[in-house]
Design a protein around this motif. Structure first.
Motif, PDB file in Angstrom:
ATOM      1  N   LEU A   6      62.457  44.876  41.843  1.00  0.00           N
ATOM      2  CA  LEU A   6      62.093  44.532  40.509  1.00  0.00           C
ATOM      3  C   LEU A   6      60.427  44.003  40.610  1.00  0.00           C
ATOM      4  CD1 LEU A   6      62.626  43.393  37.572  1.00  0.00           C
ATOM      5  CD2 LEU A   6      62.747  40.985  38.852  1.00  0.00           C
ATOM      6  N   GLY A   7      59.744  44.566  39.773  1.00  0.00           N
ATOM      7  CA  GLY A   7      58.209  44.320  39.625  1.00  0.00           C
ATOM      8  C   GLY A   7      58.215  43.062  38.720  1.00  0.00           C
ATOM      9  N   LEU A   8      57.537  42.140  39.416  1.00  0.00           N
ATOM     10  CA  LEU A   8      57.171  40.834  38.700  1.00  0.00           C
ATOM     11  C   LEU A   8      55.606  40.539  38.452  1.00  0.00           C
ATOM     12  CD1 LEU A   8      60.162  38.399  40.053  1.00  0.00           C
ATOM     13  CD2 LEU A   8      59.630  38.846  37.776  1.00  0.00           C
ATOM     14  N   GLY A   9      55.331  40.435  37.344  1.00  0.00           N
ATOM     15  CA  GLY A   9      53.874  39.855  37.112  1.00  0.00           C
ATOM     16  C   GLY A   9      53.886  38.424  36.158  1.00  0.00           C
ATOM     17  N   THR A  10      52.811  37.988  36.419  1.00  0.00           N
ATOM     18  CA  THR A  10      52.618  36.644  35.771  1.00  0.00           C
ATOM     19  C   THR A  10      50.740  36.362  35.274  1.00  0.00           C
ATOM     20  OG1 THR A  10      53.119  34.422  35.828  1.00  0.00           O
ATOM     21  CG2 THR A  10      51.972  35.116  37.743  1.00  0.00           C
ATOM     22  N   PRO A  12      58.176  35.736  44.385  1.00  0.00           N
ATOM     23  CA  PRO A  12      58.461  37.080  44.855  1.00  0.00           C
ATOM     24  C   PRO A  12      57.731  37.949  43.869  1.00  0.00           C
ATOM     25  CG  PRO A  12      60.279  36.281  43.634  1.00  0.00           C
ATOM     26  CD  PRO A  12      59.591  35.219  43.972  1.00  0.00           C
ATOM     27  N   LEU A  13      56.204  37.737  43.678  1.00  0.00           N
ATOM     28  CA  LEU A  13      55.469  38.515  42.658  1.00  0.00           C
ATOM     29  C   LEU A  13      54.848  39.487  43.144  1.00  0.00           C
ATOM     30  CD1 LEU A  13      53.674  35.255  41.194  1.00  0.00           C
ATOM     31  CD2 LEU A  13      55.413  36.488  40.117  1.00  0.00           C
ATOM     32  N   SER A  14      54.801  40.690  42.288  1.00  0.00           N
ATOM     33  CA  SER A  14      54.026  41.785  42.658  1.00  0.00           C
ATOM     34  C   SER A  14      52.557  42.048  42.280  1.00  0.00           C
ATOM     35  CB  SER A  14      54.757  43.107  42.287  1.00  0.00           C
ATOM     36  OG  SER A  14      55.103  43.127  40.749  1.00  0.00           O
ATOM     37  N   TYR A  15      52.243  41.278  41.183  1.00  0.00           N
ATOM     38  CA  TYR A  15      50.769  41.231  40.851  1.00  0.00           C
ATOM     39  C   TYR A  15      50.560  39.744  39.941  1.00  0.00           C
ATOM     40  CZ  TYR A  15      52.552  42.695  36.313  1.00  0.00           C
ATOM     41  OH  TYR A  15      53.118  42.793  34.974  1.00  0.00           O
ATOM     42  N   LEU A  16      49.062  39.421  39.933  1.00  0.00           N
ATOM     43  CA  LEU A  16      48.872  38.276  39.121  1.00  0.00           C
ATOM     44  C   LEU A  16      47.538  38.699  38.117  1.00  0.00           C
ATOM     45  CD1 LEU A  16      48.239  35.741  41.812  1.00  0.00           C
ATOM     46  CD2 LEU A  16      50.474  35.951  41.073  1.00  0.00           C
ATOM     47  N   HIS A  17      47.563  38.089  36.903  1.00  0.00           N
ATOM     48  CA  HIS A  17      46.478  38.564  36.075  1.00  0.00           C
ATOM     49  C   HIS A  17      45.793  36.817  35.977  1.00  0.00           C
ATOM     50  CE1 HIS A  17      48.462  41.762  33.479  1.00  0.00           C
ATOM     51  NE2 HIS A  17      47.789  42.301  34.650  1.00  0.00           N
ATOM     52  N   VAL A  18      44.726  36.778  36.626  1.00  0.00           N
ATOM     53  CA  VAL A  18      44.224  35.522  36.844  1.00  0.00           C
ATOM     54  C   VAL A  18      42.904  35.479  35.925  1.00  0.00           C
ATOM     55  CG1 VAL A  18      43.043  33.867  38.539  1.00  0.00           C
ATOM     56  CG2 VAL A  18      44.831  35.447  39.107  1.00  0.00           C
ATOM     57  N   PHE A  19      42.767  34.296  35.051  1.00  0.00           N
ATOM     58  CA  PHE A  19      41.668  34.354  34.068  1.00  0.00           C
ATOM     59  C   PHE A  19      41.041  32.910  34.193  1.00  0.00           C
ATOM     60  CE2 PHE A  19      45.252  36.571  31.947  1.00  0.00           C
ATOM     61  CZ  PHE A  19      44.613  37.751  31.679  1.00  0.00           C
ATOM     62  N   PRO A  20      39.927  32.860  34.375  1.00  0.00           N
ATOM     63  CA  PRO A  20      38.842  31.511  33.990  1.00  0.00           C
ATOM     64  C   PRO A  20      39.346  30.935  32.523  1.00  0.00           C
ATOM     65  CG  PRO A  20      37.386  33.259  33.976  1.00  0.00           C
ATOM     66  CD  PRO A  20      38.877  33.954  34.155  1.00  0.00           C
ATOM     67  N   TYR A  21      39.522  29.808  32.505  1.00  0.00           N
ATOM     68  CA  TYR A  21      39.769  28.924  31.271  1.00  0.00           C
ATOM     69  C   TYR A  21      38.614  29.180  30.316  1.00  0.00           C
ATOM     70  CZ  TYR A  21      40.029  25.496  27.658  1.00  0.00           C
ATOM     71  OH  TYR A  21      39.803  24.921  26.303  1.00  0.00           O
ATOM     72  N   SER A  22      38.930  29.560  29.118  1.00  0.00           N
ATOM     73  CA  SER A  22      38.020  29.922  27.911  1.00  0.00           C
ATOM     74  C   SER A  22      37.991  29.025  26.975  1.00  0.00           C
ATOM     75  CB  SER A  22      37.890  31.428  27.725  1.00  0.00           C
ATOM     76  OG  SER A  22      36.994  31.751  26.726  1.00  0.00           O
ATOM     77  N   PRO A  23      37.462  28.138  26.697  1.00  0.00           N
ATOM     78  CA  PRO A  23      37.566  27.182  25.418  1.00  0.00           C
ATOM     79  C   PRO A  23      37.483  27.875  24.000  1.00  0.00           C
ATOM     80  CG  PRO A  23      35.312  26.732  26.482  1.00  0.00           C
ATOM     81  CD  PRO A  23      36.160  27.525  27.312  1.00  0.00           C
ATOM     82  N   ARG A  24      38.671  27.603  23.529  1.00  0.00           N
ATOM     83  CA  ARG A  24      38.398  28.376  21.986  1.00  0.00           C
ATOM     84  C   ARG A  24      38.474  27.661  20.794  1.00  0.00           C
ATOM     85  NH1 ARG A  24      36.160  31.839  22.394  1.00  0.00           N
ATOM     86  NH2 ARG A  24      37.083  33.299  20.814  1.00  0.00           N
ATOM     87  N   PRO A  25      37.172  27.656  19.748  1.00  0.00           N
ATOM     88  CA  PRO A  25      37.028  26.738  18.723  1.00  0.00           C
ATOM     89  C   PRO A  25      38.433  26.512  18.179  1.00  0.00           C
ATOM     90  CG  PRO A  25      36.065  28.789  18.421  1.00  0.00           C
ATOM     91  CD  PRO A  25      36.537  29.100  19.829  1.00  0.00           C
TER      92      PRO A  25
END
Length: 443
Positions: free
Chosen positions: A299-303, A328-341
């Motif tokens: 299984l491919g597992l992303g987050t 058992p993750l196969s990839y991550l999408h990593v984002f810096p926090y972005s404040p939204r109005p």
């Protein structure tokens, strides 16, 4: 002479779908879609407002078009029009601004604008998404030109109120598309020669909650599989609290439902998850992911993970890294926090320093690379079903496996879906051969 239209789409799979549907309606109205910006009469920018950086990219690109192609007329569409349309209104050449619901009337608005004696005036319309309570009956999308994979939007909007997220403000309430139309569209993509359909939306795990029949996502998937014969089906992002046994059983057992799940985590610290108003704990997330992974080999597992949320301490970050290592993750999408109005988190204090956030993002992206390598090494010798995406230099094909791994091979491209045998690591994916060929070292 038909108007020539150039599209540039920013953001998610749902935006990609929306652009394809709008483009189809424009072609049916007699317009011509062009792939060269300099040939266009109108430049359409479909925007994303999830992060400030994404919005900035769209604005900067529109400014560049205005500067380098001063005769082009620009139509700005979508989420950023709802969130901060005024940031685009001052760009030279911007004639139209249409929100997330209004953008589907682009053909009508263009026709009216072109026939208006005051066409030089800027026209703006938005706000309908916040009033919508049912999924708008839009035409069925016939095909994605030149692509093996097509997106099918099954739902729009979101009822969650995560404190960092602007999406409910710009997309409105969760609204589910009729199952019959979803099945019709997937079957049409299959007839058009597409090998895979990705069921997408803003919050697809909530599919059906607003429908009279109470149909859930798993039931929709079953209908799609029953109504098609050969096309592969992939799910986009699903929350763990909506990943029920029926859906897991389908992923486990049905050969045409891809062995791939994207399960957003957002953070590995319970206090941060509480401030985000995410409705699960890290223990619950760990239990669900490990249980599902144990049931489905390969299984491919992303987050997704947000770094630098207000109040995030070094201890919170370490907890996130430790949790990721244990999964058992196969990839991550990593984002810096972005404040939204307009979101609650925008007013929260104690944001970590920018340099610290950058360092933490780098650490998690390195961890993602390690998890990906570990996942790909485990595929050695496996037989994977793939579809071709693009041909690279040297006659090498880039393919996508059912478990979302990138797979490369050299040779004549078979039609449709086909199997390859994995024979080692290659770039960001794995190298493979057709089953009746010997492995070949790639140096």
């Amino acid at each position: 002479m038909p108007a020539k239209i150039f599209f540039r789409t920013f953001g998610c799979k749902t935006n990609q779908y929306d652009s394809a549907l709008i483009g189809q309606s424009l072609e049916q109205a007699g317009c011509a879609l062009v792939d060269r910006l300099e040939a266009a009469d109108w430049v359409v920018v479909n925007t994303c407002a999830v992060t400030g950086r994404g919005e900035d990219k769209a604005r900067q690109w529109a400014r560049k078009v205005s500067r380098e192609h001063p005769d082009a007329k620009i139509a700005v569409l979508g989420c950023s029009v709802e969130a901060s349309g005024e940031r685009f209104a001052g760009i030279g050449g911007v004639r139209l601004l249409l929100g997330t619901e209004e953008k589907f009337r682009l053909g009508e608005v263009l026709g009216r604008h072109n026939n208006d004696s005051h066409a030089a005036r800027q026209y703006s319309e938005s706000g309908a998404a916040g009033k919508q309570r049912v999924y708008a009956e839009l035409p069925v999308l016939a095909a994605y030109p030149g692509r093996a994979r097509g997106y099918v939007k099954i739902q729009d909007g979101c009822d969650n109120r995560c404190t960092y997220c602007i999406v409910p403000l710009v997309r409105g309430a969760s609204r589910s598309r009729r199952a019959g139309q979803v099945v019709e569209e997937v079957a049409g993509l299959e007839r058009a020669g597409h090998c895979e359909a990705v069921l997408t939306g803003i919050h697809i795990g909530k599919y059906g909650r607003d429908l009279d029949n109470g149909m859930a996502l798993a039931a929709l998937v079953e209908k799609v599989l029953e109504g098609t014969q050969n096309i592969r089906i992939r799910l986009s992002s699903v929350e763990i609290v909506e990943l029920d046994e029926r859906l897991v059983k389908l992923v486990e057992s049905h050969p045409r439902l891809c062995r791939h799940l994207h399960l957003p985590l957002q953070h590995g610290s319970d206090p941060v998850l509480e401030r985000m108003e995410r409705h699960y704990s890290t223990t619950e997330y760990f239990d669900v992911v490990t249980k599902v992974s144990g049931k489905i080999p390969g299984l491919g597992l992303g987050t997704d993970i947000i770094v630098g949320f207000p109040g995030e301490t070094e201890e919170d970050f370490r907890a996130t890294a430790e949790l990721v290592r244990s999964l058992p993750l196969s990839y991550l999408h990593v984002f810096p926090y972005s404040p939204r109005p307009g979101t609650p988190a925008a007013g929260m204090k104690d944001r970590p320093p920018r340099a610290v956030v950058k360092q933490r993002v780098g650490q998690l992206r390195q961890l993602s690379a390690e998890k990906s390598l570990q996942f790909r090494k485990a595929l050695d010798g496996e037989r994977l079903e793939v579809i071709c995406e693009v041909e690279r230099d040297g006659g090498i094909w880039q393919c996508r496996a059912d478990n979302y791994a990138l797979v490369y091979f050299r040779g004549e491209r078979p039609e449709g879906k086909f199997d390859l045998i994995v024979g080692g690591i290659y770039e960001d994916g794995v190298w493979a051969e057709l089953p009746d060929r010997l492995r070949e070292d790639i140096r």
